[in-house]
Structure formats: structure tokens, C-alpha cells
Design a protein around this motif. Structure first.
Motif, PDB file in Angstrom:
ATOM      1  N   UNK A 149       0.840  -1.188   0.000  1.00 58.84           N
ATOM      2  CA  UNK A 149       0.000   0.000   0.000  1.00 58.84           C
ATOM      3  C   UNK A 149       0.882   1.248   0.000  1.00 58.84           C
ATOM      4  N   UNK A 150       0.733   2.094  -1.024  1.00 54.39           N
ATOM      5  CA  UNK A 150       1.583   3.280  -1.183  1.00 54.39           C
ATOM      6  C   UNK A 150       0.806   4.564  -0.918  1.00 54.39           C
ATOM      7  N   UNK A 151       1.521   5.562  -0.398  1.00 52.12           N
ATOM      8  CA  UNK A 151       0.999   6.916  -0.200  1.00 52.12           C
ATOM      9  C   UNK A 151       1.382   7.802  -1.385  1.00 52.12           C
ATOM     10  N   UNK A 152       0.488   8.740  -1.735  1.00 50.33           N
ATOM     11  CA  UNK A 152       0.781   9.767  -2.735  1.00 50.33           C
ATOM     12  C   UNK A 152       0.099  11.052  -2.273  1.00 50.33           C
TER      13      UNK A 152
ATOM     14  N   UNK B 136       0.981  -3.209  -5.787  1.00 45.56           N
ATOM     15  CA  UNK B 136       1.178  -4.543  -6.355  1.00 45.56           C
ATOM     16  C   UNK B 136       0.049  -4.911  -7.316  1.00 45.56           C
ATOM     17  N   UNK B 137      -1.184  -4.568  -6.946  1.00 51.10           N
ATOM     18  CA  UNK B 137      -2.308  -4.865  -7.829  1.00 51.10           C
ATOM     19  C   UNK B 137      -2.276  -3.983  -9.081  1.00 51.10           C
ATOM     20  N   UNK B 138      -1.917  -2.713  -8.914  1.00 51.40           N
ATOM     21  CA  UNK B 138      -1.782  -1.835 -10.071  1.00 51.40           C
ATOM     22  C   UNK B 138      -0.725  -2.363 -11.032  1.00 51.40           C
ATOM     23  N   UNK B 139       0.427  -2.764 -10.475  1.00 58.13           N
ATOM     24  CA  UNK B 139       1.508  -3.266 -11.314  1.00 58.13           C
ATOM     25  C   UNK B 139       1.131  -4.523 -12.071  1.00 58.13           C
TER      26      UNK B 139
ATOM     27  N   UNK C 285       8.919  10.375  -4.210  1.00 56.99           N
ATOM     28  CA  UNK C 285       9.062   9.874  -2.852  1.00 56.99           C
ATOM     29  C   UNK C 285       7.956   8.952  -2.402  1.00 56.99           C
ATOM     30  N   UNK C 286       7.107   8.516  -3.331  1.00 58.61           N
ATOM     31  CA  UNK C 286       6.032   7.600  -2.940  1.00 58.61           C
ATOM     32  C   UNK C 286       6.638   6.308  -2.395  1.00 58.61           C
ATOM     33  N   UNK C 287       5.917   5.698  -1.458  1.00 57.98           N
ATOM     34  CA  UNK C 287       6.433   4.473  -0.861  1.00 57.98           C
ATOM     35  C   UNK C 287       5.372   3.772  -0.047  1.00 57.98           C
ATOM     36  N   UNK C 288       5.744   2.629   0.483  1.00 62.58           N
ATOM     37  CA  UNK C 288       4.791   1.772   1.188  1.00 62.58           C
ATOM     38  C   UNK C 288       4.578   2.229   2.625  1.00 62.58           C
ATOM     39  N   UNK C 289       3.392   1.943   3.143  1.00 66.01           N
ATOM     40  CA  UNK C 289       3.077   2.154   4.550  1.00 66.01           C
ATOM     41  C   UNK C 289       2.592   0.844   5.143  1.00 66.01           C
TER      42      UNK C 289
END
Length: 231
Positions: free
Chosen positions: A79-82, A118-121, A206-210
Motif C-alpha cells: 500500500x503506497x501513499x501519494x 502490487x495490484x496496479x503493477x 518519494x512515494x512508498x509503502x506504509x
């Protein structure tokens, strides 16, 4: 009028400093609209803007001293933040010129475009739509809307996100590839904008996982800050 079941209530967002609420019609999002973010996603240059949508009921209000709770979604382990500047539209129209866009804007908010990366990719690899990666429940946290007259110079405002007190994203709205007026111009050629539309304008690098338990704090200078915790 008779309905087969009671209609769901209209999704709405508070307007800062008032008792009024902003009724939400649609949520439009702009992809890869900061150059450094485009590069980190494997792209370069000022490509034509592209858009995707989230359902209005994906909004989660992130307001007040206590952080809002963001449920960790199903089916993902990435799960990524933007962090994004959000534009709230009060006057609709088609083929709106960039120079006229300001007259269509009610105000601004801070939002997060949460992404099941992961689902988007996986959908991208298969050449399939990636709505499952972007349009899930609670995927659009947002702050109360600040009216445009009270928001200051949003076009030159700093934009930032911290996770557990550490910087993840930090840039300036001036770094948008397509600025707010240009986004509205392009968007209104593809859809007729309506009062109540929200536009998530894109995220910097700088998006990344939480993870569950993480505290996310972010903002755009001059607007109400965003605080939430992943549950």
C-alpha cells in the motif's frame, strides 16, 4: 418519488471555518504530474496529461487533532501513499480555458491517493485496467476544503508528507508538469465538469509503502494539514 431501497447519503466534505459542506460529485486524478515522480515511475518528459477516477465514497476525512483511521485494504501487501493538492470545483463546464479556470474553483484541500501498488503493477503487466489498484474503499483521504480566497498562493505552495515523523515527500506545487489551470483545461475537454467535482492534481517524488500503525502527516502550505494512522 419511490425508490426500491433508500438512496445512500450524498458524500460531502466540511468547508474550513464554516458549517457548510461541499457535496462531492466525482473524483478525478491526474497521473505522473511531477517530473521527478514520473522519473521514479520509469517515465520522463512532459507527456500529455492522463486521468483516472475514484468513487466519491472512497473519501476519508482526515481532520482534527486526533489522526483519522485509514483501514489497510484487502488483497494487497504494498500500500503506497501519494500526497496531492486537491482542487474543488464549484462551477462546471466544457472546454474551459486555462486562463479562465480560477473562476471555476471553490477551494483547495490536501489529499492522499492511496494505491495498492502490487495490484496496479500486475494489471499493467497484463494490459488491463488498474481500477483495483486505485479506486478501492477509503483510497482517497482528504482534509476539509479551504476556500480559494483564504488559501494564499497555492500555485507556489510547498507540499510534503511525513511517515512516523520522517520526510517521505517534499516538493512545491510550482513543480507540477501541468499546472492547475492546464489540468482543468485538459480535463474539461474529456468530461463536462460539474459542481462538486474534486481533482487530485498529482504527487511529487518519494512515494512508498506504509504499514499498519504508521502515522501519516502531510500538507500543502496555507491549507489545513492532513493526519491519519493506518489501521
Amino acid at each position: 418519488m419511490s425508490y426500491v431501497f433508500p438512496p445512500l447519503p450524498t458524500t460531502s466534505i466540511p468547508v474550513l471555518g464554516t458549517e457548510a459542506r461541499f457535496p462531492v460529485h466525482r473524483i478525478y486524478c491526474v497521473g505522473r504530474n511531477y517530473e521527478e515522480h514520473a522519473k521514479e515511475m520509469g517515465f520522463t518528459g512532459r507527456e500529455p496529461p492522463f486521468f483516472f477516477m475514484k468513487p466519491a465514497d472512497a473519501l476519508v476525512l482526515a481532520a482534527g487533532d486526533a489522526p483519522a483511521l485509514l483501514p489497510y485494504p484487502s488483497l494487497t501487501h504494498d500500500l503506497h501513499h501519494e500526497i496531492e493538492l486537491v482542487v474543488a470545483i464549484s462551477k462546471g463546464g466544457r472546454n474551459i480555458a486555462a486562463a479562465d479556470a480560477a473562476s471555476h474553483i471553490f477551494g483547495y484541500a490536501v489529499g492522499l491517493d492511496m494505491t495498492r501498488r502490487d495490484l496496479q503493477g500486475e494489471m499493467k503487466k497484463q494490459g488491463r485496467p488498474w481500477c483495483i489498484g486505485k479506486g478501492f474503499d477509503a483510497s482517497a483521504p482528504i482534509t476539509p476544503i479551504t476556500p480559494a480566497a483564504q488559501a494564499g498562493d497555492v500555485q507556489q505552495a510547498g507540499i510534503w508528507l511525513q511517515v512516523n515523523g520522517a520526510d517521505r515527500q517534499r516538493s512545491n506545487v510550482a513543480q507540477l508538469i501541468w499546472n492547475v489551470g492546464e489540468v482543468i483545461e485538459h480535463l474539461s475537454k474529456a468530461w463536462e465538469l460539474a459542481p462538486g467535482d474534486l481533482i487530485y492534481t498529482g504527487t511529487p517524488a518519494g512515494v512508498g509503502a506504509v504499514q499498519r500503525g504508521d502515522l501519516l502527516e502531510g500538507g500543502v502550505d496555507g491549507l489545513a494539514p492532513l493526519r491519519l494512522r493506518v489501521a
